[in-house]
Design a protein around this motif. Structure first.
Motif, PDB file in Angstrom:
ATOM      1  N   ARG A 126       0.833  -1.203   0.000  1.00  0.00           N
ATOM      2  CA  ARG A 126       0.000   0.000   0.000  1.00  0.00           C
ATOM      3  C   ARG A 126       0.865   1.249   0.000  1.00  0.00           C
ATOM      4  NH1 ARG A 126      -2.795  -3.633   3.337  1.00  0.00           N
ATOM      5  NH2 ARG A 126      -4.963  -3.927   2.753  1.00  0.00           N
ATOM      6  N   ASN A 127       0.211   2.359  -0.354  1.00  0.00           N
ATOM      7  CA  ASN A 127       0.827   3.691  -0.301  1.00  0.00           C
ATOM      8  C   ASN A 127       2.079   3.801  -1.169  1.00  0.00           C
ATOM      9  OD1 ASN A 127      -1.148   4.554   1.579  1.00  0.00           O
ATOM     10  ND2 ASN A 127       0.016   3.597   3.215  1.00  0.00           N
ATOM     11  N   ILE A 128       1.969   3.306  -2.395  1.00  0.00           N
ATOM     12  CA  ILE A 128       3.060   3.403  -3.357  1.00  0.00           C
ATOM     13  C   ILE A 128       2.890   4.698  -4.140  1.00  0.00           C
ATOM     14  CG2 ILE A 128       4.165   2.307  -5.350  1.00  0.00           C
ATOM     15  CD1 ILE A 128       4.410   0.709  -2.779  1.00  0.00           C
ATOM     16  N   ASP A 129       3.951   5.442  -4.277  1.00  0.00           N
ATOM     17  CA  ASP A 129       3.934   6.685  -5.027  1.00  0.00           C
ATOM     18  C   ASP A 129       3.497   6.429  -6.473  1.00  0.00           C
ATOM     19  OD1 ASP A 129       5.612   8.774  -6.827  1.00  0.00           O
ATOM     20  OD2 ASP A 129       5.140   9.642  -4.856  1.00  0.00           O
ATOM     21  N   ASP A 130       2.695   7.331  -7.023  1.00  0.00           N
ATOM     22  CA  ASP A 130       2.182   7.168  -8.386  1.00  0.00           C
ATOM     23  C   ASP A 130       3.300   7.030  -9.419  1.00  0.00           C
ATOM     24  OD1 ASP A 130      -0.446   7.270  -7.530  1.00  0.00           O
ATOM     25  OD2 ASP A 130      -0.675   9.419  -7.947  1.00  0.00           O
TER      26      ASP A 130
END
Length: 77
Positions: A7-11
């Motif tokens: 989760r919360n991977i940079d675009d």
């Protein structure tokens, strides 16, 4: 086999993963697996220092001293 959710991977990271997957003709999920396997399961390469440390001791430095010729020779004569 286990599942892994990240989760919360940079675009930008996701875009780069998808672009790399496209270059390899595989899905982003398959590319993610490939990257994880490469990073975690392949044998680690030796550093230069580690490679030097594996060289056996074959003599003293004096055994390999350079002998300088006193005469100059012309290689083009």
């Amino acid at each position: 086999m286990a599942n892994l959710v990240v989760r919360n991977i940079d675009d930008d990271v996701v875009k780069a993963l998808k672009a790399l997957a496209g270059k390899h003709g595989i899905s982003a999920e398959a590319e993610h697996r490939r990257i994880l396997e490469a990073a975690l399961l392949r044998p680690k390469k030796k550093s230069f220092v580690e490679a030097l440390q594996t060289i056996p001791n074959v003599g003293l430095d004096s055994d390999f001293e350079r002998v300088q010729d006193d005469q100059e020779t012309d290689v083009f004569s």
